[in-house]
Structures are given as C-alpha cells and as structure tokens.
Design an enzyme around this catalytic site. Structure first.
Site, PDB file in Angstrom:
ATOM      1  N   ARG A  42       0.853  -1.182   0.000  1.00  0.00           N
ATOM      2  CA  ARG A  42       0.000   0.000   0.000  1.00  0.00           C
ATOM      3  C   ARG A  42       0.895   1.242   0.000  1.00  0.00           C
ATOM      4  NH1 ARG A  42      -2.096  -3.448   4.032  1.00  0.00           N
ATOM      5  NH2 ARG A  42      -4.213  -4.214   3.640  1.00  0.00           N
ATOM      6  N   HIS A 186      -3.769  -9.424   4.449  1.00  0.00           N
ATOM      7  CA  HIS A 186      -5.179  -9.404   4.822  1.00  0.00           C
ATOM      8  C   HIS A 186      -5.442 -10.373   5.969  1.00  0.00           C
ATOM      9  CE1 HIS A 186      -6.376  -7.928   0.532  1.00  0.00           C
ATOM     10  NE2 HIS A 186      -6.154  -6.927   1.369  1.00  0.00           N
TER      11      HIS A 186
END
Length: 214
Positions: A42, A186
């Site tokens: 990210r 995740h």
C-alpha cells in the site's frame, strides 16, 4: 446495521504499468511504483518503509533474520512523522523479485548523491525539493503516479490499482488465494477476493481443464 458497499477498484494492466515506469523521472519513483505493482505494498506501507526493513542479501542471518533471499518486512509504526501507517497491525514478510532488487540498487546510487538523505532511516526521502532528506508524504506518492501517467500519455492511475494488479498477477500465475492473502497482509481471505481480477484466459483454461463425461 447497514454497511456501505466498497467501491470496486479496477486493476492496472501490465501495459499501463510498463508505461507508468517509462513516465517516471527518477530511480526513486520507479522503485515506488515497483513496490506497489510487484510487491503489493500500500502507499502508506511504501512511505513508512525503513531501511532496516529491507533485506536484499541471499542470507539475512547477520541481521538477525532467518528469512532467506531478498525480502522486506512491513511493520506498523503509528508515530511516523509523515503520518504513513501500515493498515494492518500484523507484521508480514514480502519476497522481492529481481526487478525490485535492481531498482533498489539504482535508487541507492541516486540517494547517495543527496547528502541530506544520509541520516534518515526512511527508505524514501525528498531528493529533489525541500526539505531534502525528509520522508516522502502520502500525497507525494499520489502525485508522482499522476505525473508519470500524464508523461506516459495514459489514463491516470491510483496507487491502489497497482496493488490490485499485483494480487491479480499472483493468482493468474497459479498462486492460491491464501498465498495472495498472506502477501497482501489481509486478516480475512474475503478481503483478498476483492483483488481477484482474473484474466479471461485463466477462466477459459479453468473451463477447458474440466474433464468431459464419458
């Protein structure tokens, strides 16, 4: 309680990523793009990356790390001065391929030409504008991607589309959904499913692989 549906994010195509890299004006910017497109980071993870998190040697045992080959550690640090914070509280290890390792080497030579950058443990710092040596901000990551897209003559991409491209390429190459989940950091596999922009050729191959009944 009603939940607002997530706005779908399309993946960046491989052709767009190549064009985007061609539109970058520095080794630093190319490395930032590659870390999002080839390692799935990210933008907050990129901007918050420390030099001590990056292990590029075949063995990192001298650094106290048992992970083999080139990789980096994504670590959540809520006190970063540029307010770049890794979204997940779980630390993860991300393997790096040869392209990213080469990009790190090129960037290191570029960074060494800016004396003000020597004292910072942040990987990505200001090299071309004041304050020199300060860690890059989140909006700077967006800005460099937008500017590179304009120079490349392609539709403006969002950094998150590069992360989607990474996940899709892992799955298209035969990676399992659980493997993509770990690489992306995740907590739930359902979050990873949103990133599964499977190539139509893979869907065709899946159908063709089903044996016909006798």
């Amino acid at each position: 309680r009603l939940r607002e549906p997530e706005r779908p994010v399309d993946r960046a195509s491989d052709a767009d990523i190549v064009a985007l890299l061609g539109g970058c004006c520095s080794a630093r910017d190319r490395l930032i793009v590659l870390l999002m497109a080839r390692a799935g980071l990210r933008r907050g993870e990129v901007a918050g990356l420390r030099r001590s998190d990056v292990h590029l040697l075949a063995s990192s045992r001298e650094l106290g790390c048992e992970v083999a080959r080139a990789h980096l550690h994504v670590v959540r640090r809520p006190d970063n001065p540029n307010r770049a914070v890794a979204k997940s509280r779980r630390q993860r290890v991300v393997p790096l391929d040869f392209l990213v390792v080469q990009a790190f080497d090129s960037y290191e030579f570029e960074r060494m030409r800016v004396p003000a950058a020597a004292g910072s443990d942040f990987v990505f710092v200001n090299l071309f504008r004041a304050p020199l040596g300060a860690p890059v901000r989140l909006d700077a990551v967006n800005g460099l991607v937008t500017a590179a897209c304009a120079r490349a003559g392609i539709v403006a991409l969002h950094p998150h589309q590069l992360r989607h491209a990474f996940a899709s390429n892992v799955l298209d190459a035969g990676g399992a959904l659980e493997e993509a989940q770990d690489l992306l950091g995740h907590a739930s596999v359902t979050s990873t499913q949103v990133y599964a922009h499977l190539h139509p050729a893979r869907l065709r191959a899946a159908v063709d692989a089903v044996p016909s009944p006798r």
